[in-house]
Motif scaffolding. Sequence first.
Motif, PDB file in Angstrom:
ATOM      1  N   ARG A 131       0.693  -1.388  -0.055  1.00 16.96           N
ATOM      2  CA  ARG A 131       0.032  -0.002  -0.018  1.00 16.96           C
ATOM      3  C   ARG A 131       0.974   1.198   0.027  1.00 16.96           C
ATOM      4  O   ARG A 131       1.959   1.264   0.606  1.00 16.96           O
ATOM      5  N   ALA A 132       0.405   2.165  -0.864  1.00 17.18           N
ATOM      6  CA  ALA A 132       1.304   3.297  -1.063  1.00 17.18           C
ATOM      7  C   ALA A 132       0.622   4.681  -0.857  1.00 17.18           C
ATOM      8  O   ALA A 132      -0.544   4.717  -1.565  1.00 17.18           O
ATOM      9  N   GLY A 133       0.875   5.807  -0.285  1.00 17.84           N
ATOM     10  CA  GLY A 133       0.192   6.978  -0.160  1.00 17.84           C
ATOM     11  C   GLY A 133      -0.126   7.295   1.238  1.00 17.84           C
ATOM     12  O   GLY A 133       0.511   6.629   2.256  1.00 17.84           O
ATOM     13  N   ARG A 134      -0.802   8.486   1.465  1.00 16.24           N
ATOM     14  CA  ARG A 134      -1.145   8.837   3.006  1.00 16.24           C
ATOM     15  C   ARG A 134      -2.100   7.903   3.570  1.00 16.24           C
ATOM     16  O   ARG A 134      -3.226   7.617   3.026  1.00 16.24           O
ATOM     17  N   ASP A 148      -2.300   9.337  10.699  1.00 17.69           N
ATOM     18  CA  ASP A 148      -2.276   9.423   9.235  1.00 17.69           C
ATOM     19  C   ASP A 148      -0.867   9.648   9.051  1.00 17.69           C
ATOM     20  O   ASP A 148      -0.046  10.506   9.481  1.00 17.69           O
ATOM     21  N   LEU A 149      -0.179   8.876   7.979  1.00 13.43           N
ATOM     22  CA  LEU A 149       1.251   9.005   7.575  1.00 13.43           C
ATOM     23  C   LEU A 149       1.464   8.895   6.121  1.00 13.43           C
ATOM     24  O   LEU A 149       1.091   7.945   5.496  1.00 13.43           O
ATOM     25  N   ASP A 150       2.194   9.692   5.355  1.00 11.11           N
ATOM     26  CA  ASP A 150       2.676   9.299   4.106  1.00 11.11           C
ATOM     27  C   ASP A 150       3.512   8.275   4.088  1.00 11.11           C
ATOM     28  O   ASP A 150       4.610   8.453   4.838  1.00 11.11           O
ATOM     29  N   ALA A 151       3.305   7.198   3.633  1.00 12.87           N
ATOM     30  CA  ALA A 151       4.079   5.852   3.707  1.00 12.87           C
ATOM     31  C   ALA A 151       3.851   4.806   2.668  1.00 12.87           C
ATOM     32  O   ALA A 151       2.986   4.968   1.795  1.00 12.87           O
ATOM     33  N   VAL A 152       4.927   4.000   2.712  1.00 13.17           N
ATOM     34  CA  VAL A 152       4.724   2.700   1.874  1.00 13.17           C
ATOM     35  C   VAL A 152       4.617   1.481   2.637  1.00 13.17           C
ATOM     36  O   VAL A 152       5.566   1.517   3.728  1.00 13.17           O
ATOM     37  N   SER A 153       3.679   0.713   2.630  1.00  9.96           N
ATOM     38  CA  SER A 153       3.669  -0.577   3.540  1.00  9.96           C
ATOM     39  C   SER A 153       3.404  -1.763   3.000  1.00  9.96           C
ATOM     40  O   SER A 153       2.876  -1.798   1.855  1.00  9.96           O
ATOM     41  N   GLN A 169       7.280   9.332   6.007  1.00 12.15           N
ATOM     42  CA  GLN A 169       7.447  10.480   6.615  1.00 12.15           C
ATOM     43  C   GLN A 169       6.279  11.356   5.934  1.00 12.15           C
ATOM     44  O   GLN A 169       5.932  11.658   5.180  1.00 12.15           O
ATOM     45  N   ASN A 170       5.643  12.315   7.263  1.00 12.32           N
ATOM     46  CA  ASN A 170       4.909  13.230   6.693  1.00 12.32           C
ATOM     47  C   ASN A 170       5.581  14.185   5.842  1.00 12.32           C
ATOM     48  O   ASN A 170       6.651  15.019   6.125  1.00 12.32           O
ATOM     49  N   LEU A 171       4.997  14.460   4.640  1.00  7.93           N
ATOM     50  CA  LEU A 171       5.572  15.399   3.555  1.00  7.93           C
ATOM     51  C   LEU A 171       5.307  16.819   3.267  1.00  7.93           C
ATOM     52  O   LEU A 171       5.979  17.727   2.832  1.00  7.93           O
ATOM     53  N   ALA A 172       3.906  17.057   3.856  1.00  8.55           N
ATOM     54  CA  ALA A 172       3.295  18.333   3.628  1.00  8.55           C
ATOM     55  C   ALA A 172       2.344  18.631   4.905  1.00  8.55           C
ATOM     56  O   ALA A 172       1.956  17.847   5.375  1.00  8.55           O
ATOM     57  N   GLU A 173       1.614  19.958   4.606  1.00  3.03           N
ATOM     58  CA  GLU A 173       0.379  20.366   5.350  1.00  3.03           C
ATOM     59  C   GLU A 173      -0.809  19.795   4.460  1.00  3.03           C
ATOM     60  O   GLU A 173      -0.928  20.255   3.361  1.00  3.03           O
ATOM     61  N   TYR A 174      -1.682  19.044   5.378  1.00  2.00           N
ATOM     62  CA  TYR A 174      -2.711  18.696   4.373  1.00  2.00           C
ATOM     63  C   TYR A 174      -4.171  19.369   5.078  1.00  2.00           C
ATOM     64  O   TYR A 174      -5.236  18.812   4.717  1.00  2.00           O
ATOM     65  N   ARG A 175      -3.980  20.409   5.976  1.00  6.24           N
ATOM     66  CA  ARG A 175      -5.024  21.017   6.510  1.00  6.24           C
ATOM     67  C   ARG A 175      -4.995  22.632   5.941  1.00  6.24           C
ATOM     68  O   ARG A 175      -3.869  23.209   5.705  1.00  6.24           O
ATOM     69  N   ASP A 184       8.497  21.067  14.785  1.00  3.25           N
ATOM     70  CA  ASP A 184       8.785  19.666  15.534  1.00  3.25           C
ATOM     71  C   ASP A 184       8.317  18.725  14.885  1.00  3.25           C
ATOM     72  O   ASP A 184       8.604  17.540  15.197  1.00  3.25           O
ATOM     73  N   ASP A 185       7.443  18.762  13.681  1.00  8.86           N
ATOM     74  CA  ASP A 185       6.863  17.574  13.216  1.00  8.86           C
ATOM     75  C   ASP A 185       7.295  17.013  11.935  1.00  8.86           C
ATOM     76  O   ASP A 185       7.034  16.115  10.997  1.00  8.86           O
ATOM     77  N   GLN A 186       8.380  17.903  11.157  1.00 10.81           N
ATOM     78  CA  GLN A 186       8.866  18.028  10.081  1.00 10.81           C
ATOM     79  C   GLN A 186      10.266  17.161   9.938  1.00 10.81           C
ATOM     80  O   GLN A 186      10.888  17.342  10.978  1.00 10.81           O
ATOM     81  N   ASP A 187      10.532  16.646   8.822  1.00  5.19           N
ATOM     82  CA  ASP A 187      11.772  16.039   8.539  1.00  5.19           C
ATOM     83  C   ASP A 187      12.071  14.793   9.284  1.00  5.19           C
ATOM     84  O   ASP A 187      13.065  14.676  10.086  1.00  5.19           O
ATOM     85  N   ILE A 188      10.844  13.967   9.752  1.00  2.63           N
ATOM     86  CA  ILE A 188      11.276  12.900  10.645  1.00  2.63           C
ATOM     87  C   ILE A 188      10.804  11.618   9.718  1.00  2.63           C
ATOM     88  O   ILE A 188       9.786  11.363   9.549  1.00  2.63           O
ATOM     89  N   LEU A 189      12.190  10.707   9.446  1.00  2.00           N
ATOM     90  CA  LEU A 189      11.837   9.576   8.940  1.00  2.00           C
ATOM     91  C   LEU A 189      11.212   8.407   9.762  1.00  2.00           C
ATOM     92  O   LEU A 189      12.009   8.409  10.842  1.00  2.00           O
ATOM     93  N   ARG A 190      10.196   7.632   9.579  1.00  3.97           N
ATOM     94  CA  ARG A 190       9.951   6.606  10.497  1.00  3.97           C
ATOM     95  C   ARG A 190      10.096   5.292   9.734  1.00  3.97           C
ATOM     96  O   ARG A 190       9.383   5.175   8.751  1.00  3.97           O
ATOM     97  N   VAL A 191      10.300   4.394  10.424  1.00  5.09           N
ATOM     98  CA  VAL A 191      10.175   2.812  10.011  1.00  5.09           C
ATOM     99  C   VAL A 191       9.396   2.050  11.069  1.00  5.09           C
ATOM    100  O   VAL A 191       9.851   2.125  12.273  1.00  5.09           O
ATOM    101  N   LEU A 192       8.416   1.495  10.808  1.00  5.41           N
ATOM    102  CA  LEU A 192       7.495   0.957  11.928  1.00  5.41           C
ATOM    103  C   LEU A 192       7.337  -0.708  11.225  1.00  5.41           C
ATOM    104  O   LEU A 192       7.279  -0.993  10.192  1.00  5.41           O
ATOM    105  N   GLY A 193       7.199  -1.497  12.238  1.00  2.00           N
ATOM    106  CA  GLY A 193       6.918  -2.860  11.890  1.00  2.00           C
ATOM    107  C   GLY A 193       6.178  -3.660  13.082  1.00  2.00           C
ATOM    108  O   GLY A 193       6.254  -3.219  14.105  1.00  2.00           O
ATOM    109  N   GLU A 194       5.218  -4.328  12.590  1.00  2.00           N
ATOM    110  CA  GLU A 194       4.766  -5.354  13.608  1.00  2.00           C
ATOM    111  C   GLU A 194       4.324  -6.732  13.170  1.00  2.00           C
ATOM    112  O   GLU A 194       4.168  -6.900  11.828  1.00  2.00           O
ATOM    113  N   THR A 195       4.293  -7.757  14.009  1.00  2.00           N
ATOM    114  CA  THR A 195       3.909  -9.049  13.611  1.00  2.00           C
ATOM    115  C   THR A 195       2.787  -9.525  14.621  1.00  2.00           C
ATOM    116  O   THR A 195       2.794  -9.030  15.874  1.00  2.00           O
TER     117      THR A 195
END
Length: 483
Positions: A131-134, A148-153, A169-175, A184-195
Amino acid sequence: MKKYNRTVFSGACLALAMVAAPLAAHAEGPSINVRTDLRAQVIGEDNADLGVLSNEPTDSEALEAKVKVDGNVTDNISFLVEFRGVKNYGSGGSVDTDTGEAAGRKDFLELRQYWVQVDNLFGDYSPFAVRAGRQRIKEDRGLWWNRDLDAVSLMYDATLFDAQLTVGQNLAEYRTSDDSFLQDDQDILRVLGETSWQWRYGQFLESRFAYQNDYSGMESAGIIIPSDDRDESDADLFWFGVRAQGDLGGLQPKLEPTRVNYRVDVMGVTGHDEVQSSTSGPGSNRTVTGVSDKDVLGWALDAEVNVPVPVSVASQEPVFILGYAFGSGDDDSTDGTDHAFRQTGLDGNTSRPGTASGSIHNYGSVLRPDLSNIHVMTAGVVVPVSQASDVTGLYHYYRLDEKATSLSTSGIDASLNGTDKGLGQGLDVMFNSNLTKEFGLPDQTVERVDFKATLGAFRGGNAYGAGDGETAVRGQVELRFRF
């Protein structure tokens, strides 16, 4: 002009709902679905400063229109687009009940989600999907993420084992309000995993991890920064944790279900953090005085047991809830390591307690703390009052792990005195009802009507100094129409 803009915005939300509702009812074909939610929300708070700052009571009335369009392009390709408009009134701010996030005082239009998903990634009946997109990243308790997050899963879904890996990573303002994508919310790369592994019938063992790389950079000493939009922390952190849940009877050698459900979360965080310090500057700005480095090493626990009572109420059983949560605090600020646990920043901390049909903050609707430097003991009960309505009562006892002058996140404005640990006590009562089912309303046009009311109280402890013994109250009422 401001009044004109508010009127136009209200009219746009109403027009959006009026156009989308007939589409939801008459959209043809199985490939596209249009769903609309209308929500009215009222929130009132009093004495949130525990009598220390002489704050006035606050109130907020909000109207929300939400439209979700999803469907299938082919048998293996699906999509979703979701957006909403929120109109706020009053002196308080609205709350996003889907995520638990404070939505603020401003009116806005928002593009919430837009993604494309490809199933059967490696051929027919393949358990892999991408899945790709917000997109909404969430888990049931909201301890780790519900945002909600701009991501590829990349997802794996098999009978007894599920997994997901997300990079985003959140890329832009959506509101349109321009206040939800701060420095404080910009330029933060995240890698998330779960099983999630069902190792025995009704028994689940889950694991999760999160990595955060904040590469936004810090301003040097002497730089003037805005007081209401500053980047106070750049952290490279790694979270890890396990969750066990299921029926206690399933843990016995012979499978003997007891209907007593348990859940245990154990979490840890480690890494490095750079923290900015500043003082009052010219006008409403601040002046950077320096940046300090520190290591991070903390842990947390969140556990709960749900015990059904063998008494029939409206053909259902009440359920008792017992819970305990802990987030470590920092016991020595001079050793170069911060031992206070902190959550991922994607957490929502809202979920449905026991068998309740509505969600509430995990640790109390008034104090609303994060799981950091705190002990929270919870006892409560969910009672069905009919086939379509239930009442929930929850009691919380709070205590600091280490002495402090503030909580990392709090719904109480008063400061802590730094010498005592007793935070106080909280009580929540929540009523949920499916009015469509309760009163047999016709569902030809409106699919479902839900009503929710929450009343909470918090009584400050000795850690609040002059606020000891003072009581803060908060009420929230929602009426929701689903088309």
